[in-house]
Design a protein around this motif. Structure first.
Motif, PDB file in Angstrom:
ATOM      1  N   CYS A 288     -12.631   2.403   2.748  1.00 48.98           N
ATOM      2  CA  CYS A 288     -11.187   2.939   3.356  1.00 48.98           C
ATOM      3  C   CYS A 288     -10.650   2.028   4.345  1.00 48.98           C
TER       4      CYS A 288
ATOM      5  N   SER B  71     -10.645  -1.294   4.649  1.00 51.97           N
ATOM      6  CA  SER B  71      -9.710  -2.204   4.223  1.00 51.97           C
ATOM      7  C   SER B  71      -8.114  -1.869   3.983  1.00 51.97           C
ATOM      8  N   TYR B  72      -7.817  -0.477   4.005  1.00 52.80           N
ATOM      9  CA  TYR B  72      -6.560   0.122   3.951  1.00 52.80           C
ATOM     10  C   TYR B  72      -6.035   0.361   5.296  1.00 52.80           C
TER      11      TYR B  72
ATOM     12  N   ASP C 251      -4.716  -0.766   7.906  1.00 50.44           N
ATOM     13  CA  ASP C 251      -3.757  -1.321   8.460  1.00 50.44           C
ATOM     14  C   ASP C 251      -2.195  -1.229   8.024  1.00 50.44           C
ATOM     15  N   LYS C 252      -2.342  -0.351   6.669  1.00 50.65           N
ATOM     16  CA  LYS C 252      -1.153  -0.289   5.938  1.00 50.65           C
ATOM     17  C   LYS C 252      -0.508   0.954   6.114  1.00 50.65           C
ATOM     18  N   GLY C 253      -0.713   1.697   7.233  1.00 51.89           N
ATOM     19  CA  GLY C 253      -0.028   3.005   7.455  1.00 51.89           C
ATOM     20  C   GLY C 253      -0.570   3.865   6.534  1.00 51.89           C
ATOM     21  N   PHE C 254      -1.539   3.860   5.699  1.00 56.51           N
ATOM     22  CA  PHE C 254      -1.891   4.845   4.952  1.00 56.51           C
ATOM     23  C   PHE C 254      -2.815   5.963   5.494  1.00 56.51           C
TER      24      PHE C 254
ATOM     25  N   LYS D 266       3.453  10.266   1.581  1.00 54.65           N
ATOM     26  CA  LYS D 266       2.289   9.386   2.162  1.00 54.65           C
ATOM     27  C   LYS D 266       1.512   8.663   0.933  1.00 54.65           C
ATOM     28  N   THR D 267       0.779   7.650   1.233  1.00 48.73           N
ATOM     29  CA  THR D 267      -0.104   7.455   0.537  1.00 48.73           C
ATOM     30  C   THR D 267      -1.614   7.598   1.094  1.00 48.73           C
TER      31      THR D 267
END
Lengths: 242, 242
Positions: free
Chosen positions: A57, A59-60, A62-65, A96-97
Motif C-alpha cells: 500500500c 507505494s501508493y 503519495d498519490k492521494g489514494f 476516489k481510488t
C-alpha cells in the motif's frame, strides 16, 4: 459460440489446470475482499487496486489514494480504513481510488489476469447483475474461488454454486465442481449464514468479531456494479458492454 | 490423542498443503483403482503393486506376477487382465501378486507414501471396515481423493463424505472440505449411480462402456479387507492391528 462451458476452480492452487485464454474469469472471495470491491465500485469508487501486502500500500501513499489495511481485525495505524464492506460507502469512496490489501483475493486476481480473456469480480451482492452480463457474453466462464490459503472454502464455493444455478439454462457444459457447488448452494441458499456456521472458516471469523460484515456479505443483489480488472485496477464495467 | 481431525484433500495437486507426517492417509480412486484393489485383497491376492504406466508393468514380467493393464478400455495384448474389479476374483488372484496400472490412483499413492504415517486404501466396498479401523487409531486422518487429472471429481468426494459421516462422532475437527463432501454424500447416498449421472466424468465412463464396473464399485460394504501400503505393495492389514 453455441455451446458455452462453466467450470469452477475451487482454489487458486488449481488454476494452472484450466485453459482460460478465451474465458471470462470471475474472482470470488466472499469474506470479505470481493464483497467490499463490489460494494465500493457500486458506491462510486473510481477504482480499487488490490495488493497482497500491507507494505505494498505504501507505494501508493503519495498519490492521494485511500489506503485500506487491516492486521488482526484492526485498521493499521495511519491507514484510512480496514477491509470491512461498511467502509466502502459512498461518503467515503465516491470518486476516489482505494488501495485494498487482501491476501487470498489478490493472489487469485493476479494469477487470473496473466492469462484470462477478462477478469471480473463476483459476490452475492452483485450476483444477478453479474449473471445477466455473463449470459450474454460469447465466452466460457471460469469461477475462481480464492479459498483459504490455497485450500477449499465453503463460502466461495457456495457463491460459485449460485452462479452455476443462475446460468444453468444458458450454458451447456458443467464440470464436476459445478455440480458439487450448485448442490451445496441449493442446500444452503435459504439461510447462508446458518449453513456457514458449519464451517471451520466461520469459527475463525467469529473470533475476528466481524459478524456484521459476514451478514452484510451474504446479502443477495443489493448492487448492480460489476468490477472489471483493467491493468492493475478494478473499475466499473461500462454499461454499454453490459 | 483426545482430539482427532479429519481433512479432505480434494485432489493430489493440493496434497502439499497438508501436514500428514502423523496422519493416516486414505487414498480414494473409486472408479476403478481403489475399488479393484480392495476387492482383490479381499479375495486373497497376496499383494497389489500399483504402477503409473503400462510400460512400468514390464519390469515385473519375469517375476511370476499377474499384470493388469488397459488402454482405451481394452486389455493390453499380452497382459493377464484389465482394470475391471471383476478381474479381481478369488479364482484369478488368490495367493498372487498383481501389478496394476492406474494413473490418478498411483499418483496419489506415491505422493502420500513419501510423507504419511500410514497409507491405506478406501472404497465403498470396504467403507465400514475401514471406518471401524480408523475410529480406533490414535491418528488424524487425511482423505485423499485421486480426482481426475488433478481436478476435483464427484465420486471420490462422495466416498470421502461417506467416511466423514461414519466418523463424525469419533473425531472433533472437520475442515470445510469435510463438510462439503459429507453434505454431497448425504444428498447422493440413496442412489449413488443416479447422482453420478450428473457428472462429467460419468459421461466419459459411459463412453468407455464400463457401466457394470461402475455399479459394482458403488456397492457398500461387501469387503472386509483394508489394503495397506508396505513399501511399494498393497497388502492386507493384519487383523491384529485392526
Amino acid at each position: 459460440m453455441q455451446k458455452k462451458s462453466i467450470e469452477v476452480c475451487l482454489t487458486p492452487a488449481l488454476l494452472n489446470l484450466y485453459d482460460i485464454k478465451e474465458s471470462v474469469v470471475v474472482v470470488i472471495d466472499i469474506l470479505r475482499a470481493t464483497s467490499s470491491m463490489v460494494y465500493g465500485i457500486d458506491n462510486g469508487a473510481e477504482a480499487i487496486i488490490p495488493v497482497a501486502h500491507v507494505e505494498d500500500c505504501l507505494s501508493y501513499a503519495d498519490k492521494g489514494f485511500l489506503l485500506a489495511a487491516e492486521r488482526n481485525g484492526e485498521v493499521v495505524e495511519g491507514y484510512d480504513f480496514g477491509n470491512s464492506p461498511f467502509s466502502y460507502i459512498g461518503e467515503k469512496v465516491k470518486g476516489k481510488t482505494v488501495v485494498l490489501t487482501t491476501t487470498n483475493g489478490t493472489k487469485a486476481l493476479h494469477m487470473a489476469r496473466e492469462q484470462a480473456h477478462q477478469v471480473v469480480i463476483g459476490a452475492f451482492l452483485n450476483l444477478k447483475a453479474l449473471c445477466n452480463w455473463l449470459k450474454v457474453q460469447e465466452k466460457n466462464v471460469l469461477l475462481l474461488c480464492a479459498g483459504w490459503k490455497d485450500k477449499f472454502n465453503l463460502e466461495d464455493t457456495l457463491f460459485a454454486g449460485a452462479v452455476v444455478n443462475e446460468l444453468r439454462k444458458d450454458f451447456t457444459h458443467f464440470d464436476d465442481s459445478c455440480i458439487a457447488a450448485e448442490d451445496l448452494y441449493l442446500l444452503a441458499k435459504d439461510d447462508l449464514r446458518a449453513y456457514l456456521h458449519k464451517s471451520s472458516h466461520s469459527h475463525r471469523l467469529a473470533e475476528l468479531n466481524i459478524e456484521d460484515d459476514v451478514r452484510f456479505c451474504l446479502q443477495f443483489n443489493i448492487c448492480q456494479a460489476i468490477p472489471v480488472l483493467v491493468g492493475e485496477a478494478l473499475v466499473a464495467m461500462e454499461p454499454a458492454k453490459g
